[in-house]
Motif scaffolding. Structure first.
Motif, PDB file in Angstrom:
ATOM      1  N   ASP A 263       0.824  -1.183   0.149  1.00 38.59           N
ATOM      2  CA  ASP A 263       0.058   0.094  -0.117  1.00 38.59           C
ATOM      3  C   ASP A 263       0.853   1.261   0.108  1.00 38.59           C
ATOM      4  O   ASP A 263       0.564   2.192   0.497  1.00 38.59           O
ATOM      5  N   ARG A 264       2.046   1.146  -0.567  1.00 36.15           N
ATOM      6  CA  ARG A 264       3.057   2.154  -0.488  1.00 36.15           C
ATOM      7  C   ARG A 264       3.800   2.589   0.743  1.00 36.15           C
ATOM      8  O   ARG A 264       4.331   3.510   1.052  1.00 36.15           O
ATOM      9  N   THR A 265       3.640   1.538   1.741  1.00 36.39           N
ATOM     10  CA  THR A 265       4.388   1.747   3.053  1.00 36.39           C
ATOM     11  C   THR A 265       5.236   0.438   3.224  1.00 36.39           C
ATOM     12  O   THR A 265       4.715  -0.742   2.853  1.00 36.39           O
ATOM     13  N   ALA A 266       5.987   0.544   4.243  1.00 36.21           N
ATOM     14  CA  ALA A 266       6.947  -0.439   4.625  1.00 36.21           C
ATOM     15  C   ALA A 266       7.529  -0.170   5.945  1.00 36.21           C
ATOM     16  O   ALA A 266       7.582   0.731   6.275  1.00 36.21           O
ATOM     17  N   SER A 267       8.032  -1.166   6.705  1.00 36.89           N
ATOM     18  CA  SER A 267       8.975  -1.354   7.649  1.00 36.89           C
ATOM     19  C   SER A 267      10.284  -1.981   7.296  1.00 36.89           C
ATOM     20  O   SER A 267      10.389  -2.927   6.383  1.00 36.89           O
ATOM     21  N   VAL A 268      11.153  -1.570   7.815  1.00 36.61           N
ATOM     22  CA  VAL A 268      12.585  -2.180   8.004  1.00 36.61           C
ATOM     23  C   VAL A 268      12.970  -2.562   9.280  1.00 36.61           C
ATOM     24  O   VAL A 268      12.939  -2.056  10.200  1.00 36.61           O
ATOM     25  N   PHE A 269      13.594  -3.931   9.303  1.00 37.78           N
ATOM     26  CA  PHE A 269      14.068  -4.370  10.528  1.00 37.78           C
ATOM     27  C   PHE A 269      15.510  -4.900  10.234  1.00 37.78           C
ATOM     28  O   PHE A 269      15.843  -5.316   9.236  1.00 37.78           O
TER      29      PHE A 269
END
Length: 113
Positions: free
Chosen positions: A48-54
């Motif tokens: 949805d054009r969002t992301a998280s980075v781990f």
């Protein structure tokens, strides 16, 4: 404290991708790092054009934990990509695995802070 042998990055990445695929999510290696000891960065795209980075880090007792490098809430995908690019410039041996999952699942087995 006894040091346990570390799993090779390439094997760990393959296992993560398999866990994702088994659960119905897509996962791919976006950047291949050092097969033995490269650090792995995991990007979770919610499509949805969002992301998280781990990113991996160590707890006070030395155990592996994952930190939400871009914060607790998902960020705009270009911001996640910029964070990863900055890390790549700092460490050219990193692996980048991108998981595409509308639910935002990361499939990491270690604790996430």
């Amino acid at each position: 404290m006894e040091t346990l042998p570390r799993l090779k990055a390439e094997i760990w990445v393959k296992a993560l991708i398999r866990r994702c695929e088994t659960a119905g999510a897509q996962a791919m290696v976006v950047r291949r790092g050092d097969a033995s000891s490269g650090t792995v960065v995991v990007k979770v795209s919610r499509l949805d054009r969002t992301a998280s980075v781990f990113v991996p880090t160590r707890a006070g007792d030395g155990s592996l934990v994952w930190m939400q490098a871009t914060g607790a809430a998902p960020v705009a995908e270009p911001d996640a990509d910029a964070y990863i690019e900055k890390q790549r410039k700092f460490d050219p041996d990193i692996w980048v695995v991108e998981i595409e999952d509308r639910q935002g699942r990361h499939f990491l087995q270690e604790p996430v802070n």
